[in-house]
Write a protein that holds these residues in place. Sequence first.
Motif, PDB file in Angstrom:
ATOM      1  N   HIS A  48      21.553 -18.224  21.303  1.00  0.00           N
ATOM      2  CA  HIS A  48      20.519 -17.198  21.188  1.00  0.00           C
ATOM      3  C   HIS A  48      21.032 -15.823  21.619  1.00  0.00           C
ATOM      4  N   VAL A  49      22.323 -15.645  21.584  1.00  0.00           N
ATOM      5  CA  VAL A  49      22.897 -14.339  21.902  1.00  0.00           C
ATOM      6  C   VAL A  49      22.589 -13.387  20.748  1.00  0.00           C
ATOM      7  N   PRO A  50      22.110 -12.172  21.013  1.00  0.00           N
ATOM      8  CA  PRO A  50      21.812 -11.227  19.922  1.00  0.00           C
ATOM      9  C   PRO A  50      23.061 -10.947  19.089  1.00  0.00           C
ATOM     10  N   MET A  51      22.870 -10.905  17.762  1.00  0.00           N
ATOM     11  CA  MET A  51      23.998 -10.650  16.864  1.00  0.00           C
ATOM     12  C   MET A  51      24.644  -9.299  17.154  1.00  0.00           C
ATOM     13  N   SER A  52      23.829  -8.329  17.553  1.00  0.00           N
ATOM     14  CA  SER A  52      24.384  -7.007  17.846  1.00  0.00           C
ATOM     15  C   SER A  52      25.412  -7.081  18.963  1.00  0.00           C
ATOM     16  N   LEU A  53      25.155  -7.955  19.961  1.00  0.00           N
ATOM     17  CA  LEU A  53      26.094  -8.114  21.068  1.00  0.00           C
ATOM     18  C   LEU A  53      27.363  -8.832  20.614  1.00  0.00           C
ATOM     19  N   VAL A  54      27.176  -9.845  19.745  1.00  0.00           N
ATOM     20  CA  VAL A  54      28.328 -10.579  19.212  1.00  0.00           C
ATOM     21  C   VAL A  54      29.216  -9.643  18.392  1.00  0.00           C
ATOM     22  N   LYS A  55      28.555  -8.803  17.556  1.00  0.00           N
ATOM     23  CA  LYS A  55      29.328  -7.864  16.739  1.00  0.00           C
ATOM     24  C   LYS A  55      30.076  -6.864  17.605  1.00  0.00           C
ATOM     25  N   LYS A  56      29.387  -6.399  18.652  1.00  0.00           N
ATOM     26  CA  LYS A  56      30.026  -5.418  19.525  1.00  0.00           C
ATOM     27  C   LYS A  56      31.258  -5.998  20.203  1.00  0.00           C
ATOM     28  N   GLN A  57      31.146  -7.294  20.601  1.00  0.00           N
ATOM     29  CA  GLN A  57      32.240  -7.908  21.356  1.00  0.00           C
ATOM     30  C   GLN A  57      33.354  -8.438  20.453  1.00  0.00           C
ATOM     31  N   TYR A  58      32.973  -9.008  19.290  1.00  0.00           N
ATOM     32  CA  TYR A  58      33.969  -9.706  18.464  1.00  0.00           C
ATOM     33  C   TYR A  58      34.154  -9.110  17.063  1.00  0.00           C
ATOM     34  N   GLY A  59      33.244  -8.220  16.660  1.00  0.00           N
ATOM     35  CA  GLY A  59      33.214  -7.777  15.269  1.00  0.00           C
ATOM     36  C   GLY A  59      34.529  -7.228  14.748  1.00  0.00           C
ATOM     37  N   LYS A  60      35.131  -6.316  15.510  1.00  0.00           N
ATOM     38  CA  LYS A  60      36.344  -5.664  15.016  1.00  0.00           C
ATOM     39  C   LYS A  60      37.515  -6.634  14.918  1.00  0.00           C
ATOM     40  N   SER A  61      37.693  -7.452  15.935  1.00  0.00           N
ATOM     41  CA  SER A  61      38.829  -8.382  15.920  1.00  0.00           C
ATOM     42  C   SER A  61      38.681  -9.406  14.799  1.00  0.00           C
ATOM     43  N   VAL A  62      37.440  -9.859  14.542  1.00  0.00           N
ATOM     44  CA  VAL A  62      37.204 -10.808  13.451  1.00  0.00           C
ATOM     45  C   VAL A  62      37.494 -10.140  12.111  1.00  0.00           C
ATOM     46  N   MET A  63      37.028  -8.902  11.954  1.00  0.00           N
ATOM     47  CA  MET A  63      37.264  -8.176  10.710  1.00  0.00           C
ATOM     48  C   MET A  63      38.765  -7.992  10.458  1.00  0.00           C
ATOM     49  N   ILE A  64      39.511  -7.600  11.485  1.00  0.00           N
ATOM     50  CA  ILE A  64      40.960  -7.410  11.343  1.00  0.00           C
ATOM     51  C   ILE A  64      41.634  -8.723  10.936  1.00  0.00           C
ATOM     52  N   ASP A  65      41.200  -9.803  11.575  1.00  0.00           N
ATOM     53  CA  ASP A  65      41.781 -11.109  11.283  1.00  0.00           C
ATOM     54  C   ASP A  65      41.505 -11.516   9.835  1.00  0.00           C
ATOM     55  N   GLU A  66      40.290 -11.330   9.369  1.00  0.00           N
ATOM     56  CA  GLU A  66      39.928 -11.719   8.006  1.00  0.00           C
ATOM     57  C   GLU A  66      40.608 -10.826   6.969  1.00  0.00           C
ATOM     58  N   VAL A  67      40.734  -9.548   7.246  1.00  0.00           N
ATOM     59  CA  VAL A  67      41.427  -8.653   6.317  1.00  0.00           C
ATOM     60  C   VAL A  67      42.899  -9.055   6.203  1.00  0.00           C
ATOM     61  N   ASN A  68      43.531  -9.378   7.334  1.00  0.00           N
ATOM     62  CA  ASN A  68      44.945  -9.790   7.303  1.00  0.00           C
ATOM     63  C   ASN A  68      45.132 -11.093   6.534  1.00  0.00           C
ATOM     64  N   LYS A  69      44.205 -12.034   6.713  1.00  0.00           N
ATOM     65  CA  LYS A  69      44.278 -13.290   5.952  1.00  0.00           C
ATOM     66  C   LYS A  69      44.153 -13.011   4.453  1.00  0.00           C
ATOM     67  N   LEU A  70      43.171 -12.210   4.097  1.00  0.00           N
ATOM     68  CA  LEU A  70      42.945 -11.878   2.696  1.00  0.00           C
ATOM     69  C   LEU A  70      44.146 -11.147   2.108  1.00  0.00           C
ATOM     70  N   LEU A  71      44.718 -10.262   2.891  1.00  0.00           N
ATOM     71  CA  LEU A  71      45.872  -9.492   2.461  1.00  0.00           C
ATOM     72  C   LEU A  71      47.054 -10.400   2.156  1.00  0.00           C
ATOM     73  N   GLN A  72      47.339 -11.327   3.061  1.00  0.00           N
ATOM     74  CA  GLN A  72      48.476 -12.228   2.888  1.00  0.00           C
ATOM     75  C   GLN A  72      48.270 -13.153   1.700  1.00  0.00           C
ATOM     76  N   GLU A  73      47.052 -13.720   1.591  1.00  0.00           N
ATOM     77  CA  GLU A  73      46.760 -14.621   0.472  1.00  0.00           C
ATOM     78  C   GLU A  73      46.867 -13.889  -0.858  1.00  0.00           C
ATOM     79  N   SER A  74      46.336 -12.686  -0.921  1.00  0.00           N
ATOM     80  CA  SER A  74      46.328 -11.924  -2.170  1.00  0.00           C
ATOM     81  C   SER A  74      47.742 -11.532  -2.574  1.00  0.00           C
TER      82      SER A  74
END
Length: 440
Positions: A48-74
């Motif tokens: 029940h942690v607010p999504m805004s808090l999750v995004k603030k804490q993890y959002g950028k690192s998750v985005m960087i990780d997913e972009v790098n995965k997509l980049l390598q696969e592509s």
Amino acid sequence: MKITKEDIDALNSVVKIDITANDYQEKVDNQLNDYRKKANIPGFRKGHVPMSLVKKQYGKSVMIDEVNKLLQESLNKFLVEEKLDVLGNPLPKMKEDFSWDEDQFSFEFELGLAPEFEVNLKPKKAITAYKIVADEKMVNNQIENIREQYGKLITQQEVEENSNVTGTFTNEEKGIEKKSTFKLEKVKGKINLKKFLGSKVGDTLELKSKNLFTDDHMLMNVLGLSHDDAHGFEAPLTLNIEEISRTELAELNQDLFDKLFGAGLIKSEEEFKNRLKEDAEKQFSSQADQQLLNAVTESLIENTKFDLPAEFLKKWLAVSGEKPMTPEQAGEEYERSEKGLRYQLIEGKLMADNNLQVTYDDLKEYTKGFVKAQMAQFGDSNIEDKQLEDIVNRVLSNQEEVKRLSDQLKNEKLLTFFKENIKLKSKEVTYEDFIKEVYK
């Protein structure tokens, strides 16, 4: 997402990949939802942690990780689909104004491309294919060695010209204390021989290491020195004589033949000599084949001309190892490895163009032959199929063995191809002449 390729020249290209939020946002959201379900943050119930808090804490690192995965696969998919034969790995081009705070990104990668070329299998100068023969002198020497190996040691009271001497060499300053056995015939010089002749067990001789033996390697062996330490070694030596004997050579008879080859397989001195000659020439054959493979390799490198993306490869070498290199170090490494890289490309093209690839079935059959030969050396030439299959499967479960056997089989295929397709001239030589010509 958009991927484009710009050719700089025939050997260098740049791939550009544009990524927008639509390409990665769904995966980022899914990942953040998983984080939210599992997050354990004080003050909030699990899940029940607010999504805004999750995004603030993890959002950028998750985005960087997913972009790098997509980049390598592509990028990998693009290289495969475009059938680009690249050397090394794509190198990212760094941008000074790059920022992860945007929602769309542009990435560029430098590619070094393999050159197109034809392999020159017809050099102007024919390559020498040696056939090494065991001459009468070699066979007789081998017989002498065998007779000595299977002969009897007869104790002597004092050192004579035919003696074997066992004793301990010492030099306290050099840390030498080594017990060795050697033939008196290996001792060099009249002065040294005079010291030995007539000596008895318990006698102590004072010697000099310089020019003590007819063979320079003999000193290294009897003193237990490394090759580096033996080079130019000079020191006084004390030898305490502990045993004196002579060797009574074994007779060339059926008993000796049976010991060496099995009961009744060799029945005369002539058959014995022929067998020794045949066995020696089988061993020489593999050495001659290796020399031919080396000579063909050098010829192919010299006579097959093509350019390489040298500057790209130097940059790739600078960052691809465990430790980064300076541009100077990378340049030196490239100079050392260029010939090897050229041959890898030549070899790969030859194998692809002439269907010489090593398949798993090829490797399995080759391994069966290898195992059978190994078992036969230990007297087991009637191995059952099930046992053979089990041993082969165990061997092929070891990746190091797979690589070693694959390389051997590949070289055999290439050697057969070279013998059939490259201009060769055959030359029959003794082993002694082969060493002189090839290794000079």
